[in-house]
Scaffold this active site. Structure first.
Site, PDB file in Angstrom:
ATOM      1  N   GLU A  31      91.934  97.352  60.715  1.00  0.00           N
ATOM      2  CA  GLU A  31      92.336  96.412  59.675  1.00  0.00           C
ATOM      3  C   GLU A  31      92.495  97.145  58.346  1.00  0.00           C
ATOM      4  O   GLU A  31      91.605  97.898  57.929  1.00  0.00           O
ATOM      5  CB  GLU A  31      91.292  95.303  59.545  1.00  0.00           C
ATOM      6  CG  GLU A  31      91.421  94.413  58.320  1.00  0.00           C
ATOM      7  CD  GLU A  31      92.771  93.724  58.205  1.00  0.00           C
ATOM      8  OE1 GLU A  31      93.330  93.720  57.074  1.00  0.00           O
ATOM      9  OE2 GLU A  31      93.279  93.223  59.223  1.00  0.00           O
ATOM     10  N   TYR A 213      94.396  66.690  56.457  1.00  0.00           N
ATOM     11  CA  TYR A 213      93.442  66.415  57.526  1.00  0.00           C
ATOM     12  C   TYR A 213      92.078  66.964  57.117  1.00  0.00           C
ATOM     13  O   TYR A 213      91.981  67.915  56.343  1.00  0.00           O
ATOM     14  CB  TYR A 213      93.895  67.041  58.852  1.00  0.00           C
ATOM     15  CG  TYR A 213      94.341  68.480  58.753  1.00  0.00           C
ATOM     16  CD1 TYR A 213      93.426  69.538  58.782  1.00  0.00           C
ATOM     17  CD2 TYR A 213      95.695  68.799  58.626  1.00  0.00           C
ATOM     18  CE1 TYR A 213      93.846  70.857  58.690  1.00  0.00           C
ATOM     19  CE2 TYR A 213      96.119  70.127  58.534  1.00  0.00           C
ATOM     20  CZ  TYR A 213      95.181  71.146  58.573  1.00  0.00           C
ATOM     21  OH  TYR A 213      95.595  72.453  58.479  1.00  0.00           O
ATOM     22  N   ASP A 293     102.355  86.893  64.558  1.00  0.00           N
ATOM     23  CA  ASP A 293     103.387  86.944  63.530  1.00  0.00           C
ATOM     24  C   ASP A 293     104.152  88.260  63.530  1.00  0.00           C
ATOM     25  O   ASP A 293     105.284  88.321  63.047  1.00  0.00           O
ATOM     26  CB  ASP A 293     102.773  86.726  62.148  1.00  0.00           C
ATOM     27  CG  ASP A 293     102.478  85.266  61.853  1.00  0.00           C
ATOM     28  OD1 ASP A 293     102.888  84.408  62.656  1.00  0.00           O
ATOM     29  OD2 ASP A 293     101.832  84.982  60.830  1.00  0.00           O
TER      30      ASP A 293
END
Length: 398
Positions: A31, A213, A293
């Protein structure tokens, strides 16, 4: 034990690491960030994703932080009229084999990390973004700023601006949609009682729509206001752009009072310009492939970005487990199974955004159709999306 490198520790990358560890791989997750910070606010986990997260132990780790949704309720912006209801709750769990949940991205990421920490086969390397790679006869040599590492295979889960994708396919760049999402989190006590109910609410208006929500065990309401702006993004980090509350409120000034009150209750807003990329003709090259993605970024109008990356993780792991250690063959199988479905979701997501943002007179026809279909037929129209395909269930179970 085969060793797989995963570029990116987002939802897709961590789900892939867990799934690959489940089938006997050692996984190094690289990462770029020095510390993991959950971006965004809420995420909807439809049954096709929840069924995989359950197999990985992530639903147990999420616990009460995830809110089961009882229905999707669609409303007309100008007067708040309820146009349609899609039943979820126990009906969806019986239909699809898993619940429909809403959660904070931070809570989902924390649950994924907690599950990864319990698996000795997974190592997380922060501050080490993969800059490129070189194919070797025995696997992949990874290149970082100031270092290298080796792996038997590489999975690029490093997002819409993926370095792994850029090297493998080149060419296309993220394309601006001309729309932006404005995100906010409203404390439960500041919201109307109706907005606190455990459901996903979708308001439809001309050139805009609103979604909200409950998340965080019901303590907060996630609010997303998406508007047509007709402008390209300015190239800044899309998660670091504060937005003026007054500007958001003005954009929704003509909407029904409950929507305006919820927007006014937001303590702050962030603007997120929306990008996607066209479907790729291929994701894989030998022992290198893409996921989430990096492979198929999509607009959020079906709320499937996270869900499709989680499906990817399941199919990737299942393909690896059946390959006998032949990563090029496994990745070829994975890609062949996933590209048709993700391409369809990408296309339908873009189309759905246009439908949501219709103005008169076409919006009148849309509203009429929604109001006459009925809950059963509306539920049937999302079966293709929420019912996990066979290749996902092979990993996730029934």
């Amino acid at each position: 034990m085969p060793r797989i490198a995963v570029a990116g520790a987002g939802i897709g990358g961590l789900a892939a690491a867990l799934a690959l560890a489940e089938v006997g791989c050692a996984v190094d997750v690289y990462e770029r960030a020095e510390a993991l910070e959950a971006v965004g606010a809420g995420v909807q986990l439809s049954p096709n994703a929840a069924i995989v997260l359950r197999r990985l132990g992530v639903l147990d780790a999420l616990g009460a932080a995830a809110v089961p949704s009882s229905e999707v309720r669609m409303r007309r912006a100008r007067d708040g009229a309820v146009l349609a209801r899609v039943p979820l709750g126990p009906a969806a769990e019986a239909r699809y084999g898993a619940p429909f949940l809403s959660a904070l991205r931070a809570d989902l990421q924390a649950a994924l990390l907690a599950c990864a920490a319990r698996r000795p086969a997974i190592a997380l390397h922060l501050g080490r973004g993969i800059e490129g790679y070189d194919l070797r006869a025995s696997g992949v040599a990874l290149r970082f700023a100031g270092g290298t590492a080796n792996a038997d295979a590489l999975v690029g889960a490093d997002g819409i601006r993926s370095a792994v994708r850029r090297q493998g396919t080149g060419g296309d760049a993220p394309r601006a949609s001309g729309r932006s999402a404005y995100r906010a989190s409203v404390p439960r006590e500041a919201a109307d009682a109706d907005a606190r109910e455990p459901r996903s609410n979708l308001w439809l208006g001309p050139s805009a729509h609103l979604v909200h929500y409950p998340v965080d065990g019901g303590a907060r309401i996630n609010v997303v206001a998406i508007v047509d702006e007709g402008i390209a993004a300015d190239g800044a980090d899309p998660w670091s752009q504060p937005a003026e509350a007054a500007a958001v409120e003005r954009r929704f000034a003509g909407w029904a009072a409950p929507a305006r009150r919820l927007i006014a209750a937001a303590p702050g807003w962030r603007r997120w310009p929306l990008f996607d990329r066209p479907p790729l003709p291929r994701w894989s090259a030998g022992p290198v492939t893409l996921l989430g993605d990096a492979a198929h970024p999509m607009l959020p109008f079906l709320a499937q970005g996270a869900a499709q990356s989680i499906e990817d993780a399941a199919v990737l792991a299942d393909s690896v487990s059946r390959s006998g250690g032949d990563f090029p063959a496994a990745f070829s199988t994975y890609e062949a199974l996933r590209r048709p479905r993700t391409s369809r979701v990408q296309a339908q997501s873009a189309r759905q955004g246009s439908i949501y943002h219709l103005g008169p007179p076409l919006s009148l026809a849309r509203d009429f159709v929604l109001s006459t279909l009925g809950p059963a037929r509306l539920a049937a129209r999302v079966d293709w999306l929420y019912d996990a395909p066979a290749e996902v269930r092979r990993f996730a179970g029934p």
